[in-house]
Design a protein around this motif. Sequence first.
Motif, PDB file in Angstrom:
ATOM      1  N   THR A  95       0.831  -1.199   0.000  1.00 10.38           N
ATOM      2  CA  THR A  95       0.000   0.000   0.000  1.00 10.38           C
ATOM      3  C   THR A  95       0.868   1.252   0.000  1.00 10.38           C
ATOM      4  N   VAL A  96       0.218   2.378  -0.227  1.00  4.52           N
ATOM      5  CA  VAL A  96       0.920   3.663  -0.191  1.00  4.52           C
ATOM      6  C   VAL A  96       1.473   3.903   1.216  1.00  4.52           C
ATOM      7  N   LYS A  97       0.732   3.526   2.244  1.00  5.58           N
ATOM      8  CA  LYS A  97       1.211   3.686   3.623  1.00  5.58           C
ATOM      9  C   LYS A  97       2.469   2.849   3.866  1.00  5.58           C
ATOM     10  N   ASN A  98       2.493   1.631   3.300  1.00 10.84           N
ATOM     11  CA  ASN A  98       3.697   0.800   3.423  1.00 10.84           C
ATOM     12  C   ASN A  98       4.903   1.490   2.785  1.00 10.84           C
ATOM     13  N   ILE A 100       5.355   4.704   2.154  1.00 13.70           N
ATOM     14  CA  ILE A 100       5.739   5.894   2.930  1.00 13.70           C
ATOM     15  C   ILE A 100       6.533   5.472   4.174  1.00 13.70           C
ATOM     16  N   GLY A 101       6.068   4.446   4.852  1.00 12.74           N
ATOM     17  CA  GLY A 101       6.779   3.943   6.030  1.00 12.74           C
ATOM     18  C   GLY A 101       8.175   3.457   5.694  1.00 12.74           C
TER      19      GLY A 101
END
Length: 146
Positions: A95-98, A100-101
């Motif tokens: 995901t995009v959150k992954n 970014i992290g």
Amino acid sequence: MNKAKDYIQLHLNILLFSLTSVFSKAASVQLNRGGIKNPLLYVFLFLMVANCGIYAIAWQKVIKKFSLSTAYANRSVYLIWSQIWAVIIFHENLTVKNIIGLLIVLVGVMVVQRYEYIYDFNADLYNVFSSITDSAETKRQRGACI
């Protein structure tokens, strides 16, 4: 070149450690498929424990070559390898959150590396100037003794 070799060893060790999560997840999948009597469950559990043992020995050898802050900052690269294995082996979604992290982790590692580089450079300069002043002081002392 020695420093590059040390970093390669460090990151290969981190890669090895990341395989522990692969074996753990594979064991979990086997447990869900066939229960506690599934022989593949025990194969993956063995691989997980053996991998941890090999990693522990290798980590002790590699960590001697780095400051703790550098070694442990680089160890967070484990998260990147875990995400790579999750996508390639287990076909999980990234995901995009992954992403970014992972970028935040990577930036953190780079910040620590930059600090370590500056610290090493300053320490090298100090050692050079210390040896110059020590040799001048030694010459002065020898001249006084003669």
